[in-house]
Structure formats: C-alpha cells, structure tokens
Design an enzyme around this catalytic site. Structure first.
Site, PDB file in Angstrom:
ATOM      1  N   LYS A  53     -14.399  26.191 -25.509  1.00 33.58           N
ATOM      2  CA  LYS A  53     -14.096  25.908 -26.927  1.00 33.58           C
ATOM      3  C   LYS A  53     -12.905  26.741 -27.378  1.00 33.58           C
ATOM      4  CE  LYS A  53     -18.835  24.529 -27.926  1.00 33.58           C
ATOM      5  NZ  LYS A  53     -20.190  24.891 -28.392  1.00 33.58           N
ATOM      6  N   GLN A  97     -23.135  29.732 -31.127  1.00 36.74           N
ATOM      7  CA  GLN A  97     -23.527  29.025 -29.907  1.00 36.74           C
ATOM      8  C   GLN A  97     -25.042  29.102 -29.726  1.00 36.74           C
ATOM      9  OE1 GLN A  97     -21.494  27.181 -28.026  1.00 36.74           O
ATOM     10  NE2 GLN A  97     -23.153  26.604 -26.641  1.00 36.74           N
ATOM     11  N   ASP A 120     -20.344  22.620 -36.864  1.00 33.09           N
ATOM     12  CA  ASP A 120     -21.328  22.018 -35.948  1.00 33.09           C
ATOM     13  C   ASP A 120     -22.131  20.916 -36.646  1.00 33.09           C
ATOM     14  OD1 ASP A 120     -21.578  22.740 -33.245  1.00 33.09           O
ATOM     15  OD2 ASP A 120     -22.415  24.706 -33.742  1.00 33.09           O
TER      16      ASP A 120
HETATM   17  N1  GUN Z   1     -25.463  24.433 -27.538  1.00 36.87           N
HETATM   18  C1  GUN Z   1     -25.466  23.231 -26.929  1.00 36.87           C
HETATM   19  N2  GUN Z   1     -24.734  22.334 -27.627  1.00 36.87           N
HETATM   20  C2  GUN Z   1     -24.257  22.999 -28.702  1.00 36.87           C
HETATM   21  C3  GUN Z   1     -23.427  22.605 -29.787  1.00 36.87           C
HETATM   22  O1  GUN Z   1     -22.975  21.454 -29.911  1.00 36.87           O
HETATM   23  N3  GUN Z   1     -23.166  23.569 -30.694  1.00 36.87           N
HETATM   24  C4  GUN Z   1     -23.654  24.835 -30.579  1.00 36.87           C
HETATM   25  N4  GUN Z   1     -23.352  25.706 -31.542  1.00 36.87           N
HETATM   26  N5  GUN Z   1     -24.431  25.227 -29.600  1.00 36.87           N
HETATM   27  C5  GUN Z   1     -24.719  24.310 -28.654  1.00 36.87           C
END
Ligand code: GUN
Length: 282
Positions: A53, A97, A120
């Site tokens: 990311k 995350q 998100d």
């Molecule tokens: N863990 C797995 N997928 C995601 C996501 O799309 N966003 C976040 N913040 N954590 C994740």
C-alpha cells in the site's frame, strides 16, 4: 469454454493512471493527498500488504505515513494515535491494517477514525451510507470487484443472479449491497450453507471471499459465469492460490480473475482512489 482472464494488474494500472491527473491538480494547489497506515504487531501477511500500500502511494504521488507499533500496544494508546491523526490536517486518509491483536477491540478502533478519513469504508457511518444508498467511502475490495465487473460490460446486473460466498464485514456484506445497488438478485452464502455447490451454480456472477484454498470447484460454476476470486491463501509450499480452483473453473466460466494479479491490485487502486477523494472533499 475457456474463460477470459480479468487482468486486475493492468486494470489497476489504468485506474492509477486516471488518478494521476487528480493527484497532480491537488499537488498544484499545495495539497498533496496523504494516507496514514497503521500497523500493530508483526503479522507477516499484514506487513506485506502494508508495504504494498505504501509503495503504491509513492508511485501515485500520494504522501504516506507508516505508523508501526508492537503487538502489545495498549488499545488506549492506539486510540490516542488515531485521534491525533484525525486532528492532523495534512492527513486525508487513515487505514488501520486488520487483523489487530486479540486484546484490541477492532471495531472500537475503526469507530475512532473520522468517517471523513475512513478510506477503508469500515466505519459504521460509511457502512450505513452504503446500506441506505447515500454517498460515502465504499470498502476497497468490493469496490475493486465492481470495477472489474464493469470492465467486462457487467454494469447493470438487472436479470442476473449474483452469489457472494463469504459474509465478512469488509468484503462479503458490502459486496452484496453493491451488487444489489446494480440491480442484481443477490444471495449471500458461506462455507456452512447447505448444498453450497447448488447455490453457486445459480450464479451468473460468483464472488468467492471465504479464505479457503480452492473451495470453489468447476462443478460449482454455471457455464458462462463471471467468477471473481477474492481469496488469497498461502499453500504449504509457499505459493498463493485463491478460493477458486482456477484451472478447473476456467473450463466452465466465461470470465475469471487470477490469484495473484486479480482482485488484490484492484483493492490497492481503490484505496488510492478513496484517499484522493478524501483529499478533494476537505
Ligand atoms: N485486512 C485485510 N483486508 C483489509 C483491508 O481491506 N483493509 C484493512 N485495513 N485491513 C485489511
């Protein structure tokens, strides 16, 4: 039938190219979009996702901050950090995350994020906006799946049956709502659904988000279906595979996403898109 691959990598590159102009315009106004990524603990998969990311931000001209904490971080400390990021006008998006360590209440942390910075789309305000058809941030993975369906000409899904296998708050449930918004008839199933195979065989659009390697076999797919595989599973030999048996399913489906190189890159592209949107809306 041999299915056509939906190439998430190249579609994501196209999405990022479209974003570049908006990023340039924001930078020219002295407001570079910025994302804060928060990682607690040392889960290896999460570390890879966060690294991807952050490097995607750099390539897109989006500023990023990486906030790393040990696994024993107290929840109150994490909440304080989130509040500080909420107050920081140079930060437009905040991503925590998941998963978080078990002693931290994940939803409480998500609710601490300002809905205007919740790129998100997991905050109840954004989840609720999706439910009632109002604007807000949409979760990145389902949003990326919808873009893939659009790309193959499936924008209006009236008359089509979509089956989502998986009921998580971050993929399955929002995915089902987005498909409904596009007029599909939607079924949400999961690994405990009686006769899952028969349910899946009804699907013109099948979205697999279960997290079990190759649980969806060829016999569970309607000939001519579009199959979107959200699963990313690591096999004992270290390789990655999806929730769908790609080779077998390719003989039955008309369209299919590979793993890796399918939904994953689209999730990241949608995160960048939400971050740019958050910056534009300040
Ligand atoms: N863990 C797995 N997928 C995601 C996501 O799309 N966003 C976040 N913040 N954590 C994740």
């Amino acid at each position: 039938m041999t299915a056509q691959r939906i190439d998430g990598k190249s579609l994501a590159a196209q999405c990022r190219a479209e974003l570049a102009e908006r990023v340039a315009a924001l930078r020219a106004r002295g407001r570079p979009p910025a994302l804060a990524v928060v990682l607690v603990g040392d889960d290896p998969a999460s570390q890879i996702y966060v690294r991807n990311k952050i490097s995607a931000c750099a390539q897109a001209g989006i500023e990023s901050q990486h906030h790393r904490f040990d696994a024993d971080l107290r929840e109150s400390e994490l909440l304080a950090r989130i509040h500080a990021l909420n107050r920081d006008d140079s930060v437009h998006g905040i991503l925590v995350q998941l998963p978080l360590p078990a002693h931290i209440h994940a939803q409480r942390v998500i609710e601490a994020i300002s809905p205007r910075k919740d790129v998100d789309g997991f905050h109840v305000a954004n989840a609720g906006a999706l439910l009632v058809g109002q604007p807000g941030f949409r979760p990145c993975t389902p949003l990326g799946c919808m873009r893939m369906l659009e790309h193959i000409g499936l924008r209006d899904l009236r008359g089509r049956h979509a089956v989502v296998v998986g009921r998580s708050n971050i993929v399955g449930k929002p995915m089902a709502l987005m498909l409904l918004e596009r007029n599909a008839t939607v079924t949400i199933a999961h690994s405990g659904t009686p006769d899952l195979a028969q349910t899946c065989r009804q699907a013109d659009v099948l979205v697999a988000a279960v997290g079990r390697p190759r649980i969806i076999g060829a016999g569970m797919i309607k000939p001519g279906a579009a199959v979107i595989d959200v699963g990313i599973n690591r096999l004992p030999d270290g390789s990655l595979c999806g929730d769908v048996d790609f080779e077998a399913a390719s003989e039955v489906a008309a369209w299919i996403t590979p793993v890796p190189g399918g939904v994953g890159p689209m999730t990241i592209a949608m995160l960048l898109s939400n971050t740019v949107q958050a910056c534009e809306q300040v």
